[in-house]
Design a protein around this motif. Structure first.
Motif, mmCIF file in Angstrom:
data_model
loop_
_atom_site.group_PDB
_atom_site.id
_atom_site.type_symbol
_atom_site.label_atom_id
_atom_site.label_comp_id
_atom_site.label_asym_id
_atom_site.label_seq_id
_atom_site.Cartn_x
_atom_site.Cartn_y
_atom_site.Cartn_z
ATOM 1 N N ALA A 7 -32.572 -24.067 -15.999
ATOM 2 C CA ALA A 7 -31.744 -24.125 -17.201
ATOM 3 C C ALA A 7 -32.411 -25.076 -18.185
ATOM 4 C CB ALA A 7 -30.337 -24.588 -16.867
ATOM 5 N N ILE A 8 -32.894 -24.527 -19.296
ATOM 6 C CA ILE A 8 -33.650 -25.307 -20.276
ATOM 7 C C ILE A 8 -32.802 -25.559 -21.511
ATOM 8 C CG2 ILE A 8 -35.772 -25.445 -21.634
ATOM 9 C CD1 ILE A 8 -36.231 -25.245 -18.607
ATOM 10 N N THR A 9 -32.421 -26.813 -21.720
ATOM 11 C CA THR A 9 -31.717 -27.165 -22.940
ATOM 12 C C THR A 9 -32.728 -27.552 -24.018
ATOM 13 O OG1 THR A 9 -30.148 -28.681 -23.982
ATOM 14 C CG2 THR A 9 -31.410 -29.544 -22.139
ATOM 15 N N ILE A 10 -32.377 -27.282 -25.272
ATOM 16 C CA ILE A 10 -33.240 -27.714 -26.371
ATOM 17 C C ILE A 10 -33.008 -29.184 -26.682
ATOM 18 C CG2 ILE A 10 -33.412 -25.409 -27.357
ATOM 19 C CD1 ILE A 10 -31.322 -26.297 -29.454
ATOM 20 N N GLY A 11 -32.014 -29.786 -26.022
ATOM 21 C CA GLY A 11 -31.752 -31.207 -26.152
ATOM 22 C C GLY A 11 -32.272 -31.954 -24.939
ATOM 23 N N ALA A 35 -33.722 -28.952 -17.143
ATOM 24 C CA ALA A 35 -34.785 -29.670 -17.861
ATOM 25 C C ALA A 35 -34.487 -29.568 -19.346
ATOM 26 C CB ALA A 35 -36.158 -29.079 -17.551
ATOM 27 N N GLY A 36 -34.898 -30.576 -20.101
ATOM 28 C CA GLY A 36 -34.605 -30.602 -21.536
ATOM 29 C C GLY A 36 -35.846 -30.774 -22.377
ATOM 30 N N ALA A 37 -35.907 -30.047 -23.484
ATOM 31 C CA ALA A 37 -37.058 -30.137 -24.377
ATOM 32 C C ALA A 37 -37.256 -31.558 -24.903
ATOM 33 C CB ALA A 37 -36.897 -29.168 -25.546
ATOM 34 N N LEU A 38 -36.160 -32.300 -25.054
ATOM 35 C CA LEU A 38 -36.251 -33.644 -25.624
ATOM 36 C C LEU A 38 -36.241 -34.738 -24.561
ATOM 37 C CD1 LEU A 38 -33.839 -33.276 -28.690
ATOM 38 C CD2 LEU A 38 -36.275 -32.700 -28.514
ATOM 39 N N ASP A 39 -36.311 -34.355 -23.288
ATOM 40 C CA ASP A 39 -36.352 -35.362 -22.223
ATOM 41 C C ASP A 39 -37.536 -36.306 -22.416
ATOM 42 O OD1 ASP A 39 -34.170 -34.164 -21.099
ATOM 43 O OD2 ASP A 39 -35.219 -33.335 -19.358
ATOM 44 N N GLY A 40 -37.273 -37.584 -22.294
ATOM 45 C CA GLY A 40 -38.340 -38.577 -22.369
ATOM 46 C C GLY A 40 -38.739 -38.996 -23.770
ATOM 47 N N ILE A 75 -40.089 -27.647 -31.396
ATOM 48 C CA ILE A 75 -39.796 -27.823 -29.962
ATOM 49 C C ILE A 75 -40.320 -26.691 -29.083
ATOM 50 C CG2 ILE A 75 -37.756 -29.222 -30.429
ATOM 51 C CD1 ILE A 75 -36.135 -26.711 -29.472
ATOM 52 N N LEU A 76 -40.921 -25.673 -29.655
ATOM 53 C CA LEU A 76 -41.403 -24.560 -28.832
ATOM 54 C C LEU A 76 -42.394 -25.009 -27.749
ATOM 55 C CD1 LEU A 76 -41.766 -21.752 -31.524
ATOM 56 C CD2 LEU A 76 -39.900 -22.086 -29.878
ATOM 57 N N PRO A 77 -43.375 -25.854 -28.064
ATOM 58 C CA PRO A 77 -44.283 -26.314 -26.996
ATOM 59 C C PRO A 77 -43.559 -27.134 -25.933
ATOM 60 C CG PRO A 77 -45.231 -26.744 -29.165
ATOM 61 C CD PRO A 77 -43.806 -26.372 -29.381
ATOM 62 N N LEU A 78 -42.559 -27.909 -26.336
ATOM 63 C CA LEU A 78 -41.786 -28.701 -25.386
ATOM 64 C C LEU A 78 -40.977 -27.798 -24.461
ATOM 65 C CD1 LEU A 78 -40.513 -31.444 -27.873
ATOM 66 C CD2 LEU A 78 -42.402 -31.638 -26.249
ATOM 67 N N MET A 79 -40.410 -26.741 -25.011
ATOM 68 C CA MET A 79 -39.657 -25.790 -24.190
ATOM 69 C C MET A 79 -40.577 -25.087 -23.192
ATOM 70 S SD MET A 79 -37.061 -24.130 -26.990
ATOM 71 C CE MET A 79 -36.209 -23.107 -25.777
ATOM 72 N N ARG A 82 -41.242 -27.292 -20.254
ATOM 73 C CA ARG A 82 -40.100 -27.385 -19.334
ATOM 74 C C ARG A 82 -39.939 -26.096 -18.526
ATOM 75 N NH1 ARG A 82 -41.463 -31.462 -20.864
ATOM 76 N NH2 ARG A 82 -40.277 -33.107 -21.914
ATOM 77 N N ILE A 83 -40.210 -24.968 -19.141
ATOM 78 C CA ILE A 83 -40.175 -23.693 -18.415
ATOM 79 C C ILE A 83 -41.180 -23.729 -17.274
ATOM 80 C CG2 ILE A 83 -40.733 -21.229 -18.582
ATOM 81 C CD1 ILE A 83 -39.546 -21.357 -21.456
ATOM 82 N N ASP A 84 -42.387 -24.192 -17.562
ATOM 83 C CA ASP A 84 -43.428 -24.292 -16.528
ATOM 84 C C ASP A 84 -42.972 -25.199 -15.390
ATOM 85 O OD1 ASP A 84 -44.977 -22.676 -18.141
ATOM 86 O OD2 ASP A 84 -46.182 -24.326 -18.953
ATOM 87 N N GLU A 85 -42.274 -26.276 -15.721
ATOM 88 C CA GLU A 85 -41.829 -27.238 -14.708
ATOM 89 C C GLU A 85 -40.812 -26.619 -13.754
ATOM 90 O OE1 GLU A 85 -40.321 -30.666 -16.692
ATOM 91 O OE2 GLU A 85 -42.254 -31.187 -17.598
#
Length: 223
Positions: A7-11, A35-40, A75-79, A82-85
């Motif tokens: 489950a990938i949140t954009i937050g 996992a979240g795109a803005l994690d960290g 945020i596309l690269p961040l998403m 997270r998808i890969d993770e």
């Protein structure tokens, strides 16, 4: 736990305001890996992702509940990361916790985009009906008009954030009721079951909630 869904949140994760309601439908048969795109990211780094003129606007929240607006292209690269993770952790499918529109991601697993699921679900019942949409932010109204064009007999879009005062949501629903909407779509994963029930109670209008539609879609695929 046997099967896993990312489950990938954009937050930022965990999304304690979203995932528990999905888990309630999935039961103990399917494990959710968040996992979240803005994690960290720091607040300063997140502020740099804010939308500018002409950007596709997305609305989400941080781990502490703070609502934020971000530009999709930032945020596309961040998403993707997270998808890969979550796939590396064993996810058989990946659910995006956002009803925005996204370009294709690279993934060998199924990617479930709520906007596509929501649109086709709505299309199945919207023919000949007046369709009301509620989006989180006024900056999303026009992009929602474009996204939902062609469904139903007529279209109205209102803005009210699931992360703000709930009274604004009831007011948006009341305006759609006055407009004589025959179907309401809550166009954000942030809207919850209680909000849906209250809108239905106040207006009597069938209301579609993305998170529960997506959860039942997962069950159909993986159970």
């Amino acid at each position: 736990m046997g099967r896993k869904v990312g489950a990938i949140t954009i937050g930022q994760s965990p999304r304690v305001d979203v995932v528990p309601e999905i888990e309630a439908i999935l039961g103990d048969r399917i494990e959710i890996i968040e996992a979240g795109a803005l994690d960290g990211l720091s607040h300063e780094e997140i502020a740099a992702l804010a939308p500018g003129p002409g950007d596709y606007v997305l609305v989400t929240r941080l781990r502490d509940g703070t609502p934020v607006k971000i530009a999709e292209h930032h945020i596309l690269p961040l998403m993707q990361a997270r998808i890969d993770e979550v796939v590396a952790e064993g996810a058989e499918a990946v659910l995006l916790l956002c009803t925005g529109e996204f370009p294709p991601f690279s993934c060998q697993r199924l990617i479930l985009q709520p906007q596509l699921i929501l649109r086709h679900f709505t299309a199945a019942v919207a023919a000949g009906r007046r369709l009301g949409i509620i989006v989180p932010d006024p900056g999303q109204v026009e992009q929602a008009r474009v996204r939902w064009a062609g469904l139903g007999n007529d279209l109205a879009v209102e803005a009210a954030s699931p992360y703000g005062p709930v009274e604004a949501i009831w007011q948006a629903a009341a305006r759609l009721q006055e407009w004589q909407a025959e179907l309401i779509v809550l166009d954000c994963m942030g809207f919850n079951v209680d909000m849906k029930k209250e809108i239905k109670k106040r207006t009597g209008i069938p209301t579609i909630l993305p998170r529960t539609v997506a959860a039942r879609f997962i069950l159909e695929l993986l159970s």
